[in-house]
Write an enzyme that holds these catalytic residues in place. Structure first.
Site, short mmCIF file in Angstrom:
data_model
loop_
_atom_site.label_atom_id
_atom_site.label_comp_id
_atom_site.label_asym_id
_atom_site.label_seq_id
_atom_site.Cartn_x
_atom_site.Cartn_y
_atom_site.Cartn_z
N ARG A 236 -19.10 -86.63 27.26
CA ARG A 236 -20.06 -87.56 27.85
C ARG A 236 -20.99 -86.76 28.77
NH1 ARG A 236 -18.99 -90.47 24.35
NH2 ARG A 236 -18.15 -92.59 24.38
N GLU A 265 -28.97 -90.07 28.81
CA GLU A 265 -28.97 -90.14 27.36
C GLU A 265 -29.61 -91.45 26.91
OE1 GLU A 265 -25.46 -90.17 24.19
OE2 GLU A 265 -25.37 -88.48 25.59
N HIS A 284 -26.16 -86.74 20.18
CA HIS A 284 -24.89 -87.47 20.15
C HIS A 284 -24.49 -87.81 18.70
CE1 HIS A 284 -22.23 -90.22 22.85
NE2 HIS A 284 -21.57 -89.85 21.77
C1 DGY Z 1 -17.27 -92.05 20.72
O1 DGY Z 1 -16.64 -92.48 19.76
O2 DGY Z 1 -16.89 -92.21 21.89
C2 DGY Z 1 -18.54 -91.34 20.44
O3 DGY Z 1 -18.96 -90.59 21.50
C3 DGY Z 1 -19.60 -92.35 20.09
O4 DGY Z 1 -19.89 -93.10 21.23
#
Ligand code: DGY
Length: 324
Positions: A236, A265, A284
């Site tokens: 994250r 983001e 991402h």
């Molecule tokens: C997750 O599965 O947490 C990925 O980062 C997509 O949000």
């Protein structure tokens, strides 16, 4: 039971929900505003949710009919678990099915940065191939170096395993708990966070994000890293302070950074970090493979179906709700 699916997902998930006889709503508009999303949620029993809209106190107050949430993600940092617990609302997630794909992206970023691949590709696209120059565009090799993993769960394990098998890298890690399997299979060594920062040639973040960890990787942490270190974040964006990361990269306190998650983001196209030669940024896409996304659709649907039958969700992040 009414199920609101807020975005189109792979067909396998919808098929399972249909076969279970559930009443599914999928909006025509694939990009609802927050208000539109909330309105759909007010009128459903369960939500199969894609994306980062917050399931906070306000949400639960606004949507008292919602009795279950199945996230289309493994991460659940956008859910206030305490609020869900208080209302006995199970929150499902999609672990395992995306571990390979996400660790593949961490591995890809590591190599891309080590060999400055995306920067060099950009030069080719700009018509700037350049002469063969013994001192130019030099990367670094990863053989025998040290990979440091913050958060050695399923994804971290896959990343460590790839690094060990491909490059014979030494694995060190910092985690909430010791990972005995990784210690046996990968010779992984548990170290303090300070040692992880000091010893890693590549430091890859795979931990679950909580608000207390916001900006964890800041100026003072980057200053303690090796000058040849590569920072990888596929977890994250909140884990790193992006201004401090930029400063560390520009001043060559660290070698480079590979990011699949940014802070904020999405990030601005004007962000100066994008102009650096020692950075690779992806939007991402950790779980963006056909296999992983099909798996996520299946697991999210199975969570909803189990709930509809009065059973425990197979992947529930707050199993306390099932205790009497
Ligand atoms: C997750 O599965 O947490 C990925 O980062 C997509 O949000």
């Amino acid at each position: 039971m009414k199920v609101f699916v807020n975005k189109r997902i792979p067909a396998i998930g919808i098929k399972l929900l249909e076969e279970a006889g559930l009443e599914i709503t999928i909006p025509e508009n694939n990009n609802l505003s927050y208000e539109e999303w909330l309105e759909y949620c007010r009128n459903t029993d369960a939500v199969l949710n894609v994306g980062a809209n917050k399931f906070d106190k306000y949400f639960f107050e606004q949507c008292p009919n919602v009795k279950a949430v199945a996230l289309y993600s493994v991460g659940f940092d956008h859910v206030n678990i305490k609020e869900a617990d208080q209302r006995n609302i199970p929150i499902g997630n999609t672990p395992d099915v995306l571990s390979r794909a996400t660790s593949d992206v961490a591995f890809l970023l590591m190599q891309s940065v080590a060999r400055r691949a995306s920067f060099n590709f950009q030069k080719v696209k700009e018509g700037n191939w350049g002469d063969f120059d013994p001192l130019h565009a030099l990367g670094q090799e990863l053989y025998g170096k040290t990979i440091g993993i913050l958060g050695l769960g399923r994804i971290g394990f896959e990343m460590a395993e790839k690094c060990r098998k491909a490059f014979g890298m030494k694995v060190i890690y910092h985690n909430r708990h010791q990972n005995i399997e990784a210690e046996k299979e990968l010779n992984a060594v548990y170290v303090s966070f300070e040692e992880l920062v000091k010893q890693s040639d590549v430091l890859s973040v795979h931990a679950n994000f909580t608000p207390e960890q916001k900006g964890f990787f800041n100026r003072s942490v980057f200053e303690k890293m090796k000058t040849n270190a590569i920072f990888i974040n596929t977890a994250r964006g909140g884990f790193h302070n992006q201004t401090d990361l930029y400063d560390a990269l520009v001043s060559e306190k660290i070698w480079g950074a590979g990011l699949d998650v940014t802070n904020p983001e999405p990030m601005s196209q004007e962000d100066p970090i994008l102009g650096l030669s020692n950075v690779c940024v992806l939007p991402h896409i950790g779980s963006a493979t056909i296999e992983a996304r099909n798996g996520m659709a299946r697991v999210a649907a199975e969570n909803i179906i189990a709930f509809s039958k009065g059973e425990k969700m197979p992947h529930c992040v707050n199993p306390e709700v099932y205790k009497d």
